[in-house]
Design a protein around this motif. Structure first.
Motif, PDB file in Angstrom:
ATOM      1  N   UNK A  89       4.824 -28.475 -52.994  1.00 37.65           N
ATOM      2  CA  UNK A  89       6.255 -28.252 -53.191  1.00 37.65           C
ATOM      3  C   UNK A  89       6.577 -28.041 -54.668  1.00 37.65           C
ATOM      4  N   UNK A  90       5.994 -27.030 -55.309  1.00 42.90           N
ATOM      5  CA  UNK A  90       6.249 -26.814 -56.745  1.00 42.90           C
ATOM      6  C   UNK A  90       7.713 -26.507 -57.030  1.00 42.90           C
ATOM      7  N   UNK A  91       8.237 -27.182 -58.044  1.00 41.48           N
ATOM      8  CA  UNK A  91       9.610 -26.937 -58.451  1.00 41.48           C
ATOM      9  C   UNK A  91      10.659 -27.708 -57.687  1.00 41.48           C
ATOM     10  N   UNK A  92      10.270 -28.416 -56.637  1.00 41.98           N
ATOM     11  CA  UNK A  92      11.265 -29.136 -55.840  1.00 41.98           C
ATOM     12  C   UNK A  92      11.976 -30.194 -56.678  1.00 41.98           C
TER      13      UNK A  92
ATOM     14  N   UNK B 146       8.158 -37.074 -61.495  1.00 39.87           N
ATOM     15  CA  UNK B 146       6.822 -36.561 -61.197  1.00 39.87           C
ATOM     16  C   UNK B 146       5.803 -37.397 -61.950  1.00 39.87           C
ATOM     17  N   UNK B 147       4.587 -37.421 -61.445  1.00 39.60           N
ATOM     18  CA  UNK B 147       3.530 -38.184 -62.107  1.00 39.60           C
ATOM     19  C   UNK B 147       2.265 -38.165 -61.287  1.00 39.60           C
ATOM     20  N   UNK B 148       1.264 -38.882 -61.766  1.00 38.45           N
ATOM     21  CA  UNK B 148       0.006 -38.985 -61.049  1.00 38.45           C
ATOM     22  C   UNK B 148       0.172 -39.901 -59.843  1.00 38.45           C
ATOM     23  N   UNK B 149      -0.477 -39.559 -58.774  1.00 34.26           N
ATOM     24  CA  UNK B 149      -0.412 -40.386 -57.567  1.00 34.26           C
ATOM     25  C   UNK B 149      -1.111 -41.720 -57.798  1.00 34.26           C
ATOM     26  N   UNK B 150      -0.558 -42.775 -57.233  1.00 31.09           N
ATOM     27  CA  UNK B 150      -1.251 -44.058 -57.288  1.00 31.09           C
ATOM     28  C   UNK B 150      -2.246 -44.127 -56.126  1.00 31.09           C
ATOM     29  N   UNK B 151      -2.973 -45.221 -56.067  1.00 28.71           N
ATOM     30  CA  UNK B 151      -4.059 -45.323 -55.082  1.00 28.71           C
ATOM     31  C   UNK B 151      -3.558 -45.185 -53.651  1.00 28.71           C
TER      32      UNK B 151
ATOM     33  N   UNK C 218      18.997 -32.775 -45.846  1.00 29.86           N
ATOM     34  CA  UNK C 218      18.011 -32.334 -44.858  1.00 29.86           C
ATOM     35  C   UNK C 218      16.810 -31.722 -45.585  1.00 29.86           C
ATOM     36  N   UNK C 219      15.861 -32.545 -45.957  1.00 29.36           N
ATOM     37  CA  UNK C 219      14.699 -32.062 -46.702  1.00 29.36           C
ATOM     38  C   UNK C 219      13.758 -31.227 -45.846  1.00 29.36           C
ATOM     39  N   UNK C 220      13.627 -31.560 -44.580  1.00 27.90           N
ATOM     40  CA  UNK C 220      12.674 -30.837 -43.739  1.00 27.90           C
ATOM     41  C   UNK C 220      13.076 -29.373 -43.560  1.00 27.90           C
ATOM     42  N   UNK C 221      14.369 -29.119 -43.545  1.00 30.39           N
ATOM     43  CA  UNK C 221      14.840 -27.743 -43.489  1.00 30.39           C
ATOM     44  C   UNK C 221      14.474 -27.006 -44.773  1.00 30.39           C
ATOM     45  N   UNK C 222      14.584 -27.679 -45.909  1.00 29.55           N
ATOM     46  CA  UNK C 222      14.191 -27.091 -47.191  1.00 29.55           C
ATOM     47  C   UNK C 222      12.697 -26.798 -47.221  1.00 29.55           C
TER      48      UNK C 222
END
Length: 253
Positions: free
Chosen positions: A167-170, A122-127, A178-182
């Motif tokens: 998506x907190x806690x993911x 996790x971290x800050x988004x880049x540009x 299958x991430x889309x199902x999650x």
């Protein structure tokens, strides 16, 4: 239960904004149905009321309801089952395989790839992530790096970036194949569509090491933004794909 009724068919439904012009009535009804999907009134896998029930509830003809449902089915948001009714689509492997996974083995058989998670952070988004995901301020993101294989052969190295507020806690895992199902089951986020940009590239040293290929090997770079039902960008996926034994297949309709 959420109930919407069209009191004046010539007025736009308040569920979604229409930029300019007149929307056909079935499009207004479709907007009502999409809002129910967004709000979780109709959950993945759930059976919808009959066309007659929906028509009576909203105050339109059954034909108008049918046309709205047909359009949602064409967009893979609903599933029509002969003799059983209409159901909310689920993000099962078959749906993802035909709607979102476009890399096909050269033998023509579509197969869902296996995944090995290489790292989660996790971290800050880049540009570029700010722009791609339309983020505000100092937004935090989750980055998932994984290797995907077909028939035990590494073929895709991908990095997924997700807004942490969505998506907190993911990041705590485990990360399923299958991430889309999650997304749908745990967070109520349904992936409705995606936009992709493709470019030919050559593997750098890190990519070559992960994909067990020589540095400089030709590859396909796919930059995908996935959108939820309400049109919000919720995932950026950068995929580096080997195409020696596979090809990108897109059905244009």
């Amino acid at each position: 239960m959420s109930v919407h009724k069209l009191e004046n068919p010539r007025r736009n439904v308040a569920d979604t904004a229409e930029p300019l012009g007149f929307r056909p009535l079935y499009r207004q009804v479709k907007a009502i149905f999409v809002r129910r999907l967004v709000d979780g009134v109709w959950a993945p896998g759930e059976s919808l009321p009959s066309e007659g029930q929906l028509a009576t509830e909203i105050g339109v003809s059954q034909g108008t309801v049918r046309k709205a449902l047909d359009e949602l089915a064409a967009e893979n948001l609903l599933v029509r089952r002969q003799g059983r009714g209409t159901f909310v689509a689920e993000h099962d492997e078959r749906r993802i395989l035909f709607q979102f996974f476009k890399l096909v083995h050269d033998d023509g058989e579509r197969r869902f790839p296996d995944s090995t998670v290489l790292g989660v952070e996790t971290g800050k988004a880049d540009e570029s992530e700010y722009v791609a995901l339309d983020l505000d301020g100092e937004a935090d993101v989750i980055r998932i790096r994984r290797l995907r294989s077909l028939d035990a052969v590494p073929i895709i190295l991908e990095t997924l970036t997700l807004p942490q507020r969505v998506f907190p806690g993911l990041e705590a895992g485990p990360i399923p194949n299958n991430l889309y199902s999650l997304f749908a089951a745990r967070y109520g986020v349904t992936i409705a569509n995606a936009r992709e940009r493709l470019k030919a590239v050559a593997l750098d040293a890190d990519e070559a090491s992960q994909l067990a290929a020589p540095v400089g090997t030709a590859a396909l770079r796919i930059d995908r933004i996935a959108f939820s039902l309400d049109g919000s960008p919720v995932e950026r996926r950068l995929s580096i794909c080997l195409t020696k034994e596979a090809h990108y297949l897109s059905d244009l309709r």
